[in-house]
Write a protein that holds these residues in place. Structure first.
Motif, PDB file in Angstrom:
ATOM      1  N   LYS A  10      -3.608 -23.336 -19.785  1.00 28.74           N
ATOM      2  CA  LYS A  10      -3.771 -23.716 -18.367  1.00 28.74           C
ATOM      3  C   LYS A  10      -2.623 -24.611 -17.896  1.00 28.74           C
ATOM      4  N   GLY A  11      -2.017 -24.194 -16.800  1.00 31.53           N
ATOM      5  CA  GLY A  11      -0.947 -25.001 -16.218  1.00 31.53           C
ATOM      6  C   GLY A  11       0.423 -24.721 -16.812  1.00 31.53           C
ATOM      7  N   SER A  12       0.495 -23.980 -17.919  1.00 25.53           N
ATOM      8  CA  SER A  12       1.809 -23.727 -18.506  1.00 25.53           C
ATOM      9  C   SER A  12       2.138 -22.234 -18.627  1.00 25.53           C
ATOM     10  N   GLU A  64      -5.387 -15.909 -14.079  1.00 25.34           N
ATOM     11  CA  GLU A  64      -5.478 -16.593 -12.782  1.00 25.34           C
ATOM     12  C   GLU A  64      -6.377 -17.819 -12.879  1.00 25.34           C
ATOM     13  N   ALA A  65      -7.457 -17.695 -13.640  1.00 27.84           N
ATOM     14  CA  ALA A  65      -8.348 -18.853 -13.823  1.00 27.84           C
ATOM     15  C   ALA A  65      -7.614 -19.990 -14.533  1.00 27.84           C
ATOM     16  N   ALA A  66      -6.592 -19.619 -15.317  1.00 32.18           N
ATOM     17  CA  ALA A  66      -5.778 -20.642 -15.995  1.00 32.18           C
ATOM     18  C   ALA A  66      -4.615 -21.102 -15.114  1.00 32.18           C
ATOM     19  N   GLY A  67      -4.699 -20.772 -13.834  1.00 37.74           N
ATOM     20  CA  GLY A  67      -3.752 -21.361 -12.880  1.00 37.74           C
ATOM     21  C   GLY A  67      -2.485 -20.576 -12.627  1.00 37.74           C
ATOM     22  N   TYR A  68      -2.372 -19.369 -13.148  1.00 37.52           N
ATOM     23  CA  TYR A  68      -1.150 -18.600 -12.902  1.00 37.52           C
ATOM     24  C   TYR A  68      -1.322 -17.711 -11.670  1.00 37.52           C
ATOM     25  N   HIS A  69      -0.456 -17.911 -10.695  1.00 38.49           N
ATOM     26  CA  HIS A  69      -0.523 -17.106  -9.475  1.00 38.49           C
ATOM     27  C   HIS A  69       0.846 -16.549  -9.095  1.00 38.49           C
ATOM     28  N   GLU A 115      -7.061 -20.022 -21.811  1.00 32.27           N
ATOM     29  CA  GLU A 115      -7.597 -21.249 -21.201  1.00 32.27           C
ATOM     30  C   GLU A 115      -6.768 -22.459 -21.642  1.00 32.27           C
TER      31      GLU A 115
END
Lengths: 273, 273
Positions: free
Chosen positions: B196-198, B236-241, B193
Motif C-alpha cells: 500500500k502506497g508504494s 486499487e484498494a492498495a492506493g494505485y490509481h 496490501e
C-alpha cells in the motif's frame, strides 16, 4: 560441498526412464545397482499390483514412493468425491507395493478462483488422512513450481505445504522437497528448516537455461543452476535421511538407452548431490 | 466484477507491438486513442531521446514508465559498477522523456549463489537511489515469475520486492505488480496490501495453458486463467490509481498488424481488466 550423497539412498523415479515398462525399470535398477525405485500409478496399472510386488520382492529393489495421489480441486462436489475415492485406491496400491509414501500432486483449479481451489486441496487431504493411517501410508505434499500453477497444482511453495502440514497436525502428512520446484524460493532455507521432522522425500534433477519445454525441460544433475549439494545438506539438517529420487522429465533423456541413463545418473548423483 | 478499468489509464507497453519502431508505436497510440505508452530503452536508443521527447510532446501521449533498469548481480565488482552506471543512464533517459518511473528487472545470478545475487540487487538499488531522487525518477522493483529466476531476475515474489522497499524506507523506491509474474502467489493478496502506497505500476496480460514458449508465451487479457479484474481491484484498494500497462510478449501477437492489436487490447482491457 558437504560430503557425497550415499549411493545406498539413490532412487530411480521411473519417469526418468519413461520408455521403460515398470518391469524393465525394476530390472534396470537391479542390473545397475540402484537400490530404490519410485513407481508411477499408470505404469503400475499396466504391470499389475501383484506382479509388481512379487517382482520387487524377488529383485530386492525397495520403493521410495508411489507417484501420485492428489488432484483434489474440481468444479462439483461429485467430482471432488470421485477424486477422493481415487486417492484411496492410490493409498491401497502404495501399501500393496510396500512403500510408506504416497506423493501428492495437489491439482490445478477448475476456474480462476485459486483461494477456493486451495481450500479444496485442504479438504481433500483431510478426507484421506484416516484411510492413509489405516494403511500405514504417509501423504507427501509436493509443492510444484509456480509455472505449473495453472495446469498441475495450486500448491506452489514449500511454505504453503508446511502450512497444510501444520494445519493437520498429523504424523501421516508431510512434505516432499523437489529441487526443481523450490530452488528459486527466497524463503527456501527457512521453509526447509520449518519442515523439520516432516520431510518425506527429496527429489533431484536440475534447471537448465534455456528451457525449451516447460514440462519436459528438466535436466540431469550438474547440467543446470541448482546448488544440489547445498540443498541436500539443508534437507539432511532438517532430519531427512531417506531415499533421494532422481526425477527427470526430459524427452532427450527418455530417448537414450535406459542403462546409459542410470549409469550417468549414478555418476552425477555422486558428483553433484 | 468490480466496475471497468478506465480507458484513460490504458498504456501500451511497447513490447506488445515489438515489430513497431518507437515512432510507429507513438503514432499507433495516437491513432488508436491509447493515452499512455511504456518505452523500452533499446527502442529509445534507436529513435533518439530528443526525437522521442519531441514526438511525445507533439502527440500528447504520456509515458507510464521506462523499461528497464536493473541487472545488478555480476561476478566482479567492476562489472557491478558498470551496471550501476548504466542504471544512472536509464534514470537520465527516464527524466528526459518525462516519465516518473523506471522499471527495474533486477537480473539473474552469475552463479549458483542466489543469496549473494540477491545481496547484489539490494546494494545496486541502494547505490542509485540518490541519483534517482535528483532526477525525480522513482524506481519500480518488478518481481519476475520464478520461472525466470535463472535467467532474468532473482527477485521473484512481491514479498521480496516489498522487503526491499521497506529496507530502503525511501519514497524513491516502490514495486511494480505484473499479473503474469505474481498471479500464482499464495501470499498475493496480503503482499498487495502490504505494498500500500508504494505501487508504482500495474501490468496486465494473461497466462494461457499450454504455454509453448516460456519467454514469448504471454496471452492477451481474457485468453487465460488470471483473475485480472480481481487483481486490479486489490491494487486499487492498495492506493494505485496510475496507468495500467498492457505488456504482452507473444510472437503471434507481434506478427499481427499493430493497429489490430491495439484495438483488441482496448476491447479486452474494457471487458476483463
Amino acid at each position: 560441498m558437504s560430503g557425497q550423497a550415499e549411493l545406498s539412498k539413490l532412487s530411480l523415479n521411473q519417469i526418468t526412464t519413461e520408455n521403460w515398462s515398470l518391469s524393465e525399470a525394476i530390472d534396470g535398477c537391479e542390473r545397475n545397482e540402484v537400490p530404490w525405485i519410485s513407481i508411477w500409478r499408470h505404469k503400475l496399472a499396466e504391470y499389475g499390483v501383484k506382479e509388481t510386488a512379487a517382482h520387487l520382492k524377488q529383485s530386492g529393489i525397495k520403493v521410495s514412493s508411489l507417484c501420485r495421489g492428489g488432484m483434489f480441486p474440481a468444479a462439483t462436489q461429485e467430482e471432488r468425491d470421485k477424486r477422493i475415492e481415487d486417492n484411496k485406491r492410490a493409498i491401497e496400491e502404495a501399501a500393496e507395493i510396500n512403500t510408506d509414501t504416497l506423493v501428492l500432486v495437489c491439482g490445478p483449479s477448475p476456474d480462476k478462483d485459486l483461494v477456493q481451489a486451495r481450500k479444496h486441496v485442504q479438504e481433500g487431504i483431510e478426507a484421506i488422512i484416516p484411510y492413509a493411517e489405516q494403511h500405514g501410508v504417509k501423504l507427501g505434499i509436493e509443492p510444484l513450481h509456480p509455472m505449473y500453477a495453472a495446469d498441475r497444482s495450486v500448491i506452489n511453495t514449500l511454505g504453503q505445504a508446511n502450512s497444510l502440514v501444520q494445519y493437520y497436525n498429523s504424523k501421516q502428512v508431510g512434505v516432499v522437497v523437489d529441487v526443481f520446484h523450490v530452488w528459486w524460493d527466497p524463503q527456501l532455507a527457512q521453509e526447509i528448516e520449518a519442515a523439520k521432522g516432516s520431510i518425506l522425500g527429496f527429489h533431484v534433477s536440475d534447471w537448465k537455461v534455456p528451457m525449451l519445454d516447460m514440462f519436459k525441460g528438466r535436466a540431469m544433475m550438474g547440467d543446470g543452476v541448482i546448488d544440489l549439494n547445498g540443498m541436500r545438506t539443508q534437507v539432511e539438517a532438517a532430519g531427512y535421511h531417506g531415499p533421494i529420487e532422481v526425477e527427470i522429465i526430459n524427452q532427450e533423456i527418455w530417448d537414450r538407452p535406459g542403462d546409459e541413463v542410470l549409469q550417468q545418473m549414478k555418476e552425477r548423483y555422486t558428483k553433484h548431490v
